[in-house]
Design a protein around this motif. Sequence first.
Motif, PDB file in Angstrom:
ATOM      1  N   GLU A 446      66.381  92.634  27.836  1.00 60.21           N
ATOM      2  CA  GLU A 446      66.101  92.642  29.271  1.00 60.21           C
ATOM      3  C   GLU A 446      65.550  93.996  29.718  1.00 60.21           C
ATOM      4  O   GLU A 446      64.585  94.073  30.499  1.00 60.21           O
ATOM      5  N   LEU A 447      66.128  95.093  29.224  1.00 61.00           N
ATOM      6  CA  LEU A 447      65.674  96.431  29.599  1.00 61.00           C
ATOM      7  C   LEU A 447      64.260  96.706  29.096  1.00 61.00           C
ATOM      8  O   LEU A 447      63.445  97.311  29.801  1.00 61.00           O
ATOM      9  N   THR A 449      61.977  94.419  28.541  1.00 60.40           N
ATOM     10  CA  THR A 449      61.087  93.581  29.343  1.00 60.40           C
ATOM     11  C   THR A 449      60.816  94.227  30.700  1.00 60.40           C
ATOM     12  O   THR A 449      59.683  94.175  31.219  1.00 60.40           O
ATOM     13  N   LYS A 450      61.837  94.866  31.272  1.00 63.23           N
ATOM     14  CA  LYS A 450      61.646  95.560  32.554  1.00 63.23           C
ATOM     15  C   LYS A 450      60.642  96.694  32.422  1.00 63.23           C
ATOM     16  O   LYS A 450      59.837  96.939  33.328  1.00 63.23           O
ATOM     17  N   GLN A 451      60.682  97.417  31.287  1.00 63.44           N
ATOM     18  CA  GLN A 451      59.720  98.503  31.074  1.00 63.44           C
ATOM     19  C   GLN A 451      58.296  97.952  30.966  1.00 63.44           C
ATOM     20  O   GLN A 451      57.341  98.588  31.432  1.00 63.44           O
ATOM     21  N   LEU A 453      57.260  95.345  32.593  1.00 62.20           N
ATOM     22  CA  LEU A 453      56.891  95.038  33.980  1.00 62.20           C
ATOM     23  C   LEU A 453      56.481  96.304  34.729  1.00 62.20           C
ATOM     24  O   LEU A 453      55.550  96.290  35.545  1.00 62.20           O
ATOM     25  N   VAL A 454      57.199  97.410  34.467  1.00 58.90           N
ATOM     26  CA  VAL A 454      56.844  98.693  35.103  1.00 58.90           C
ATOM     27  C   VAL A 454      55.438  99.112  34.675  1.00 58.90           C
ATOM     28  O   VAL A 454      54.625  99.566  35.500  1.00 58.90           O
TER      29      VAL A 454
END
Length: 493
Positions: A446-447, A449-451, A453-454
């Motif tokens: 999840e972390l 994947t967030k990067q 998105l950033v």
Amino acid sequence: MTLRPRGCSALNCCFIASCCPFLPSLFGKPFDGGKRMDHGGPQQQQHHHPMEHQQQPYYPQHPAMMRLYEVQKEVASLGPQVCTFSGLQHDRDYKRLERELTRLLLEVDQVDTEGKPELQGARKRAAQEVEGLLRYLEENATHPSRGAIEELSEEARRLVDERVVAPQRSGGVAEINDELVDALQQLVLRLTQVKTEGRVPLRKARYRALTRLCAVQDVIEGRTQQQTLPLPLSGDTHEASVARGQLVALLMGLSGRDSCAHLSRILTEMQVELDALDVSGNAAIRNYRKQVVEEINGLLKHLDLEGEGEDTRRYDLAQNNSIREIEAVRAHVSHLREGVLRHCVMGDLSFRPKAELQSLLTHLDQVDTAKNPCIREARRRAVVEVQAIVTFLDLREALASRQPGPNEHPAHRAVWLVLGSLSDLQAQVLGFDGKRVDKSSMMLEELLTKQLLVLDAVDPDGDETTKLARKQAVKFAQNILNYLDMKTDQWEY
């Protein structure tokens, strides 16, 4: 003392133990469906005379006990066959084994114990042993992985029948091109990913399917390219292309009436006739004959695949020298990885074993895979493990030496901030040792994947340097995700 049924020689017992270390003992543990055999190493079981454990009467010469001994002899002979059976429920051998075990179960049930508890206990244990073998036989034949192997094999059969076998049967030309070769390679890769859970029958089924499919690949890729020159052969002699099609059909189970022995005889006769040809006056014909002879030799080497996996234990890759070599490299890599992470926690960037890691990559590149897709996959994974540490060290070094200027583009700075976060996450991924369903694994995914998105939200505003940096950062994040996926997919050779 160890009880052994009459008629069961020491040599036979050793053979049985080597095939299935935990075959049943009438007074030991009942057969557990092969779980101890598959998931644990051989352990010495202490079998003592029943009188050493109980003060109750023992009836070694009682007719009921003698009949149970006879049953155990038959179970001991069927056990290795059950433990290595790799087929499906509709196979003839499955029906035979099921029929024999069911008969033994009925015979055990009919043993008259005369109400004696000791005889009743022995009969119960004998029944549990037979039931365990029946359960193990059914579990492996109906296992989802066995079904997956069969589905992939059937997909390969349809592809080869449509593109190679059917056109030749109708008098046409086989459609062999790069598209067919690539499709077969994809099926090989999918087969290597089928999980066997360490079960001997599943490993054996996967090995047999891969062996045949790889042989078909070799036959197709090794075909003689120049097929326009005529060879002065008799009318009864098959062309090499026809023999190639017959062999492919045999390997994929599409042969009809043909057999390996029949095709071997045809190829040998063709070889003899080719060898007798006088082509000394024509260099082109001579070279072409040489190509055809080499192709025939290549076809002949695959004709022993009919019994492949039955007479050998090649499917047990844990004993393969190349696999052992790869595992030794992986153990070294694990040691280096622990050292790198330990020094990074302390903020010490001086420990950079890149030269050692590069030598390990060279070592892996020299490992002989013998065209075995499972060994190739094991080597590929070991290479990825080494490369993951190298890229981690490179990024750490780049972050430590970075000196942004006052005119640095804001978007470029944002990409570097993400790279810093990715470096920290990669350290956690390198040190992770768990399963995909673990909470920490899902959190890391999840972390990461967030990067991504950033990075997707970063606007380069036309700055080419920022575009390139963002592209490299996205690729880096995806590589970390792929590495995490590889570490948690529980693949085994």
